[in-house]
Design a protein around this motif. Sequence first.
Motif, PDB file in Angstrom:
ATOM      1  N   UNK A 143      15.710  16.838   0.394  1.00  0.00           N
ATOM      2  CA  UNK A 143      14.673  17.639   1.041  1.00  0.00           C
ATOM      3  C   UNK A 143      15.253  18.590   2.078  1.00  0.00           C
ATOM      4  N   UNK A 144      16.283  18.145   2.789  1.00  0.00           N
ATOM      5  CA  UNK A 144      16.949  19.028   3.754  1.00  0.00           C
ATOM      6  C   UNK A 144      17.628  20.181   3.027  1.00  0.00           C
ATOM      7  N   UNK A 145      18.281  19.873   1.929  1.00  0.00           N
ATOM      8  CA  UNK A 145      18.987  20.896   1.162  1.00  0.00           C
ATOM      9  C   UNK A 145      18.010  21.901   0.544  1.00  0.00           C
ATOM     10  N   UNK A 148      11.711  16.781   5.413  1.00  0.00           N
ATOM     11  CA  UNK A 148      12.032  15.377   5.677  1.00  0.00           C
ATOM     12  C   UNK A 148      11.036  14.768   6.644  1.00  0.00           C
ATOM     13  N   UNK A 149      10.672  15.532   7.687  1.00  0.00           N
ATOM     14  CA  UNK A 149       9.696  15.038   8.656  1.00  0.00           C
ATOM     15  C   UNK A 149       8.324  14.851   8.011  1.00  0.00           C
ATOM     16  N   UNK A 150       7.924  15.798   7.166  1.00  0.00           N
ATOM     17  CA  UNK A 150       6.639  15.680   6.472  1.00  0.00           C
ATOM     18  C   UNK A 150       6.647  14.463   5.551  1.00  0.00           C
ATOM     19  N   UNK A 151       7.741  14.276   4.840  1.00  0.00           N
ATOM     20  CA  UNK A 151       7.855  13.122   3.947  1.00  0.00           C
ATOM     21  C   UNK A 151       7.760  11.804   4.729  1.00  0.00           C
ATOM     22  N   UNK A 152       8.477  11.722   5.851  1.00  0.00           N
ATOM     23  CA  UNK A 152       8.418  10.514   6.664  1.00  0.00           C
ATOM     24  C   UNK A 152       7.021  10.247   7.196  1.00  0.00           C
ATOM     25  N   UNK A 153       6.323  11.302   7.608  1.00  0.00           N
ATOM     26  CA  UNK A 153       4.963  11.144   8.113  1.00  0.00           C
ATOM     27  C   UNK A 153       4.014  10.693   7.007  1.00  0.00           C
ATOM     28  N   UNK A 154       4.145  11.277   5.813  1.00  0.00           N
ATOM     29  CA  UNK A 154       3.282  10.910   4.689  1.00  0.00           C
ATOM     30  C   UNK A 154       3.514   9.453   4.284  1.00  0.00           C
ATOM     31  N   UNK A 155       4.771   9.047   4.218  1.00  0.00           N
ATOM     32  CA  UNK A 155       5.096   7.669   3.832  1.00  0.00           C
ATOM     33  C   UNK A 155       4.540   6.677   4.845  1.00  0.00           C
ATOM     34  N   UNK A 156       4.795   6.936   6.136  1.00  0.00           N
ATOM     35  CA  UNK A 156       4.316   6.017   7.167  1.00  0.00           C
ATOM     36  C   UNK A 156       2.787   5.967   7.191  1.00  0.00           C
ATOM     37  N   UNK A 157       2.137   7.132   7.097  1.00  0.00           N
ATOM     38  CA  UNK A 157       0.685   7.163   7.108  1.00  0.00           C
ATOM     39  C   UNK A 157       0.068   6.468   5.908  1.00  0.00           C
ATOM     40  N   UNK A 201      10.809  10.519 -12.541  1.00  0.00           N
ATOM     41  CA  UNK A 201      10.123  11.821 -12.624  1.00  0.00           C
ATOM     42  C   UNK A 201      10.514  12.705 -11.450  1.00  0.00           C
ATOM     43  N   UNK A 202      10.573  12.114 -10.267  1.00  0.00           N
ATOM     44  CA  UNK A 202      10.933  12.884  -9.077  1.00  0.00           C
ATOM     45  C   UNK A 202      12.373  13.398  -9.178  1.00  0.00           C
ATOM     46  N   UNK A 203      13.269  12.562  -9.710  1.00  0.00           N
ATOM     47  CA  UNK A 203      14.652  12.991  -9.888  1.00  0.00           C
ATOM     48  C   UNK A 203      14.772  14.141 -10.875  1.00  0.00           C
ATOM     49  N   UNK A 218       4.671  24.360  -4.530  1.00  0.00           N
ATOM     50  CA  UNK A 218       3.983  23.317  -5.296  1.00  0.00           C
ATOM     51  C   UNK A 218       4.950  22.221  -5.730  1.00  0.00           C
ATOM     52  N   UNK A 219       6.167  22.613  -6.071  1.00  0.00           N
ATOM     53  CA  UNK A 219       7.191  21.623  -6.435  1.00  0.00           C
ATOM     54  C   UNK A 219       7.524  20.728  -5.246  1.00  0.00           C
ATOM     55  N   UNK A 220       7.619  21.324  -4.044  1.00  0.00           N
ATOM     56  CA  UNK A 220       7.876  20.520  -2.846  1.00  0.00           C
ATOM     57  C   UNK A 220       6.764  19.492  -2.633  1.00  0.00           C
ATOM     58  N   UNK A 221       5.529  19.956  -2.760  1.00  0.00           N
ATOM     59  CA  UNK A 221       4.385  19.057  -2.573  1.00  0.00           C
ATOM     60  C   UNK A 221       4.391  17.955  -3.617  1.00  0.00           C
ATOM     61  N   UNK A 222       4.725  18.308  -4.850  1.00  0.00           N
ATOM     62  CA  UNK A 222       4.765  17.332  -5.937  1.00  0.00           C
ATOM     63  C   UNK A 222       5.864  16.300  -5.713  1.00  0.00           C
ATOM     64  N   UNK A 223       7.020  16.766  -5.244  1.00  0.00           N
ATOM     65  CA  UNK A 223       8.136  15.839  -4.973  1.00  0.00           C
ATOM     66  C   UNK A 223       7.744  14.833  -3.901  1.00  0.00           C
ATOM     67  N   UNK A 224       7.156  15.318  -2.806  1.00  0.00           N
ATOM     68  CA  UNK A 224       6.765  14.423  -1.718  1.00  0.00           C
ATOM     69  C   UNK A 224       5.680  13.451  -2.175  1.00  0.00           C
TER      70      UNK A 224
END
Length: 552
Positions: free
Chosen positions: A21-23, A32-41, A76-78, A102-108
């Motif tokens: 995600x950083x790359x 990365x921050x959005x992903x961490x927030x979504x996972x924790x929430x 699928x994500x890979x 949209x790909x970023x949103x789908x990956x997360x």
Amino acid sequence: MGHALSTWGDRMWNFAVAIFLVELYGNSLLLTAVYGLVVAGSVLLLGAIIGNWVDKNHRLKVAQTSLIVQNCAVIICGILLMVVFQFKEQLQELYNGWILTSCYILVITIANIANLASTATSISIQRDWVVVVAGQDSSKLADMNATVRIIDQLTNILAPMLVGQIMAFGSHFIGCGFISGWNLLSMCLEYFLLWKVYQKTPALAIKNGRKLNEQKEEDQELKQLNVHKELEGGQNPMESSQLMNETVTVAKPDSAKNRGCCFQMTQHLHTFKAGWVAYYNQSIFLAGMSLAFLYMTVLGFDCITTGYAYTQGLNGSVLSLFMGASAVSGICGTVAFTWVRKKFGLIRTGFVSGLVQLSCLMLCVASVFAPGSPFDLKVSPFLDLYSHLFGDQTPLPEADHSVTGILTGEDHGLAFNGTYIPPAEEMPPLQSYMSVGLLFAGVIAARVGLWSFDLTVTQLIQENVIESERGVISGVQNSMNYLLDLLHFIMVILAPNPEAFGLLVIISVSFVAMAHMMYFRFAFKRLGRRLFLCCLPEQKLEAESPSLPSTV
């Protein structure tokens, strides 16, 4: 072996997805921050619901479903990430970059689904299957929990090293392909191993004291019995058949209504509320809360502590050695848990572990005031946040390092949030590392008590929660852990500059102290003054530890 394969895949994915995600977002931490927030929430909101699903369904079905969903989501994500890495420039030009977004949103989203499935797998296997396989043997359960934790510690070191080397000598594209292939092969092997364990442990087929097929048979018998009672009540067969037809016709609108979104939402909210109420009413509520409070800390080997270490002049090589020492310390704590539990009993083990952890963390408190510490109360902890929010470009005041003789003459070092970082050829003398050395010495040593305490609370939950609520209570416990973890990130966001890190250390140690105070209250309520006895005969130890509950 199945847990080792599952954990290895999880650790590789959790390590790699942050780098991917950083790359993807131009070396920014936003995704990365959005992903961490979504996972924790997601875990915070759905933990009780996931646990309730684990409780309400057949063990093998739950384990297999969560296993397949988790691994397929990662695969699928890979594959999606491989496509994005390969055609990123072309995707960026389509529809003004909306396809790439949209790909970023789908990956997360898919990665979050994988994490939720992993949570279900963890609750099912580590909190339920392990208890059933151990039977009523508390010592066997402790040994199995310790083995699981050792596997977690080892894979936490080795799996990131492997995928990191693959990405370093290959590419991110190859790394995605390797992780997808690994999860495909691992899924097949884990599925087979789950089936073998299920076949060799007949007790796994019994849930809440009954087999699932027996429960269905009882439901059918009850329906037939109701029909017979209606016939015996004076109704003729024609009337009863008409009544049954009317019941069916009336039930159809209800069943259609039950499938509505509003009803499903209400059911989920009820499950969420019931799970938290059940967690609060548990006898081990204070023990579970004490474990959750340990997540409200910056004293761990996460990105926060690593970033602070960089500001204090430590390089990646030294940090990797510290991480290895931390893992060894955690394994020592896991091994010590089994010995201490046999010697003092389970509840006393948590008390002793808490004392060990708190004693070691005093080194971290001392590091705040040791030479080389950037701690400075003259610098507002919120100044850096204020400058970012309101556009104040005034540089932050630098911490006073004159006691170490670092700042001399015109330097050409770097600044990170207002803290000076000397260049490699002008590293400060040895005494300037006293503060950061004490900090990491305390963090590493405290791992012995931390992991022993974690195993203690885990086994207390396993032994004291009835089988019908084991999943939902474990789900709420995960939610509590994520809630306190979120709070600790918010705390860092509010005070991000290194001058305030000492304040965060003191707050973290305070939360650890409160955690063990809650555990002390739980332990004293259970044992009274016997808590302070050093050792008890084995017969008393068995009487002290409750038998593993298996029915409602």
